[in-house]
Enzyme design. Structure first.
Site, PDB file in Angstrom:
ATOM      1  N   VAL A 143      44.286  38.772  41.899  1.00  0.00           N
ATOM      2  CA  VAL A 143      45.316  37.739  41.803  1.00  0.00           C
ATOM      3  C   VAL A 143      44.704  36.361  42.016  1.00  0.00           C
ATOM      4  O   VAL A 143      45.027  35.401  41.305  1.00  0.00           O
ATOM      5  CB  VAL A 143      46.447  37.997  42.811  1.00  0.00           C
ATOM      6  N   ASP A 144      43.812  36.242  42.972  1.00  0.00           N
ATOM      7  CA  ASP A 144      43.110  34.970  43.172  1.00  0.00           C
ATOM      8  C   ASP A 144      42.307  34.597  41.936  1.00  0.00           C
ATOM      9  O   ASP A 144      42.246  33.421  41.556  1.00  0.00           O
ATOM     10  CB  ASP A 144      42.172  35.079  44.377  1.00  0.00           C
TER      11      ASP A 144
END
Length: 374
Positions: free
Chosen positions: A161-162
């Protein structure tokens, strides 16, 4: 040769992963990136080890090459003035901190630097909630579709997600810079982990929106394609991806089971998905005749998408064998190279990740106009 973003100045007030990855990408492309860190401790990831690199944690080193570092205490008026001077000088400001109390929010910076592209990275937009990749994988639906059928939800093995958010931030910054080039106006680029994850769910989110049925965990299987999964061979699994009927017929011929292509249960992709269990059983019976490595050779020679399951070291070696030159040298620990290749533009040569505050005196001298940055 001049890198594409040469001449741009980026003030990096971010920490951990999404922001630093975005600014490292900009640095790879030639931007001058000044990383602002807390005195004494610096970016949280400097202490996120083991494993350790040449001068810091391997985590930090993989996200912060080719940057300058200055340590500033925002509670100190002189340091706060230096931070604002940097933001005033910058073309781009990237931050994932609460900076309004220090006069470094977008409105304050834009008041003295109206052309700035100011990128804010948050977990959940305006909602004042802590945002970490693992949490967003859980609440954002990714863990619900990751893992074996009937098993516990699992996170992906990297902070995906990052990474998605870093890519979105970079895209947004480049789009805003181009808009500034044509209009003269700066912009406020806002990205958040949850929105980036939802955007990255692609077909899984589309499937839910089309049917109202939330997808479930299927292990390595694809919900809409078969065979598109790992299949057992004599010694280990192999990943096989068949995207159309022609590829499936070729797969059947190579594994010595050509009759499967003519079986009505497997005649087209919807039929294969509906009869997946029988299909997998038949294919694994044929694949049991040889090792996964041998099948990889045979299937790839036939132009099919197939490969053994490699660990990261083996994956790097595989990329090297394919001529992709996956690594770069910085003078310290080797790193994965900038992933995009260009016909004419080129990333700038990488420099090692900086020590905490390594360039403080140089940055202050540059801001005063006494020197240029090299």
């Amino acid at each position: 040769m001049t890198a594409p973003l040469s001449g741009l100045v980026v003030a990096d007030f971010s920490r951990v992963l999404a922001g630093p990855l975005a600014t490292m990408t900009l640095a790879d492309l030639g931007a001058t990136v000044v990383k602002v860190e807390r005195p004494g401790t610096g970016d949280d990831t400097r202490s996120w080890g083991p494993p350790w690199g040449a001068a810091s944690s391997a985590y930090f080193e993989g996200l912060n090459r080719s940057k300058y570092s200055i340590a500033l205490d925002f509670a100190d008026p002189a340091d706060r003035a230096t931070a604002l001077a940097l933001a005033t000088r910058a073309d781009v400001v990237v931050q994932n901190l609460r900076l309004a109390a220090f006069g470094l929010d977008r409105a304050s910076v834009a008041a003295v630097n109206p052309g700035v592209v100011y990128c804010s990275i948050t977990g959940f937009g305006d909602a004042d909630l802590p945002g970490y990749d693992f949490l967003v994988q859980a609440v954002g639906g990714l863990m619900s579709i990751t893992g074996e059928a009937g098993g516990d939800p699992l996170k992906v093995g990297v902070a995906l997600v990052d990474v998605l958010t870093a890519k979105d931030a970079t895209i947004g910054i480049l789009a805003a810079l181009n808009h500034r080039r044509t209009t003269g106006r700066g912009d406020h680029v806002q990205v958040d982990l949850l929105s980036s994850l939802l955007g990255g769910l692609v077909n899984q989110a589309s499937g839910y929106l089309a049917t109202g049925i939330a997808p479930s965990r299927m292990g390595n299987r694809h919900p809409s394609i078969a065979p598109y999964e790992t299949l057992r061979c004599a010694d280990a699994p192999i990943a096989v991806a068949c995207g159309n009927d022609r590829q499936f017929a070729r797969l059947c011929a190579v594994v010595g089971a050509p009759s499967l292509a003519g079986d009505p249960r497997f005649a087209d992709n919807p039929s294969r998905v509906a009869n997946r269990e029988a299909l997998v059983e038949a294919l694994e019976k044929a694949l049991a005749a040889a090792t996964a490595a041998e099948w990889e050779k045979r299937l790839t020679a036939a132009g099919l998408a197939a490969g053994v399951v490699r660990d990261i070291g083996q994956a790097i070696d595989h990329a090297r064998d394919l001529g992709l030159d996956p690594l770069i040298e910085t003078g310290q620990t080797p790193q994965i190279r900038h992933p995009i290749r260009y016909a004419h533009a080129h990333p700038k040569p990488a420099t090692p990740p900086p020590a905490l505050g390594e360039h403080g005196a140089l940055i202050r001298s540059w801001l005063s106009g006494a020197t240029d940055l090299p």
